[in-house]
Design an enzyme around this catalytic site. Structure first.
Site, short mmCIF file in Angstrom:
data_model
loop_
_atom_site.label_atom_id
_atom_site.label_comp_id
_atom_site.label_asym_id
_atom_site.label_seq_id
_atom_site.Cartn_x
_atom_site.Cartn_y
_atom_site.Cartn_z
N HIS A 100 0.84 -1.14 0.05
CA HIS A 100 -0.06 -0.09 -0.04
C HIS A 100 0.83 1.12 -0.15
O HIS A 100 1.84 1.35 0.80
CB HIS A 100 -0.78 0.23 1.20
CG HIS A 100 -0.33 -0.16 2.38
ND1 HIS A 100 0.02 -1.43 2.79
CD2 HIS A 100 0.00 0.60 3.55
CE1 HIS A 100 0.52 -1.55 4.07
NE2 HIS A 100 0.75 -0.22 4.53
N HIS A 102 1.10 5.28 0.88
CA HIS A 102 0.26 6.17 1.66
C HIS A 102 0.30 7.74 0.98
O HIS A 102 1.49 8.02 0.66
CB HIS A 102 0.77 6.29 2.93
CG HIS A 102 0.73 5.19 3.95
ND1 HIS A 102 -0.27 5.35 4.97
CD2 HIS A 102 1.55 4.26 3.95
CE1 HIS A 102 0.00 4.04 5.57
NE2 HIS A 102 1.32 3.39 5.15
#
Ligand code: AMP
Ligand code: ZN
Length: 139
Positions: A100, A102
């Protein structure tokens, strides 16, 4: 799809999220514990544990989507700047083992701090750079 992976379950809509964007390769949704208003996570739809496991095409696409998300945050929450963050591996603070990225909007005087830099011997810098150059292939 990894059954016990929270982000796979969000991508598959088995778990709720505040979705802000999706296409055939990625989903983007709000972080439940944001460092700032609009903090968004961009995740591949396929399960890849980290950046090094992720195909270049998907990793590159994530950066393109980060630009889209950043534009939307300028317009919606009035972000003055952004930090992009990718914690790769447990040592680096990765808690969810599904890649992921950010996107963290920044605001003037928000009080958030970046990592402190260290003073190092320039010779050491060049030694490391040389070793890295010889390792990295350009294809
Ligand atoms: P990292 O430390 O880079 O692995 O970050 C994991 C991030 O995922 C943290 O910022 C969490 O707040 C966020 N997070 C964990 N579970 C959820 C969830 N169900 N929905 C949205 N964000 C989540
Ligand atoms: Zn997953």
């Amino acid at each position: 799809m990894k059954k016990d992976c929270v982000f796979c379950r969000i991508v598959g809509k088995e778990l709720p999220s505040h979705l802000v964007y999706e296409d055939d390769k990625v989903s983007a949704f709000l972080d439940i514990n944001p460092v700032s208003l609009g903090h968004t996570l961009i995740v591949p739809k396929e399960h890849y544990a980290d950046l090094l496991q992720t195909p270049d095409e998907v990793a590159g696409h994530m950066m393109m989507v980060a630009k889209k998300i950043s534009h939307s945050l300028e317009e919606t929450v009035g972000a003055d700047g952004f930090n992009l963050g990718l914690n790769n591996g447990e040592t680096a603070g990765q808690v969810v083992d599904h890649l992921h990225l950010h996107v963290m909007p920044r605001f003037k005087n928000d009080g958030l701090k970046l990592w402190p830099g260290k003073q190092v011997d320039p010779e050491n810098l060049e030694k490391i750079a040389k070793r890295m150059r010889s390792f990295i292939r350009k294809d």
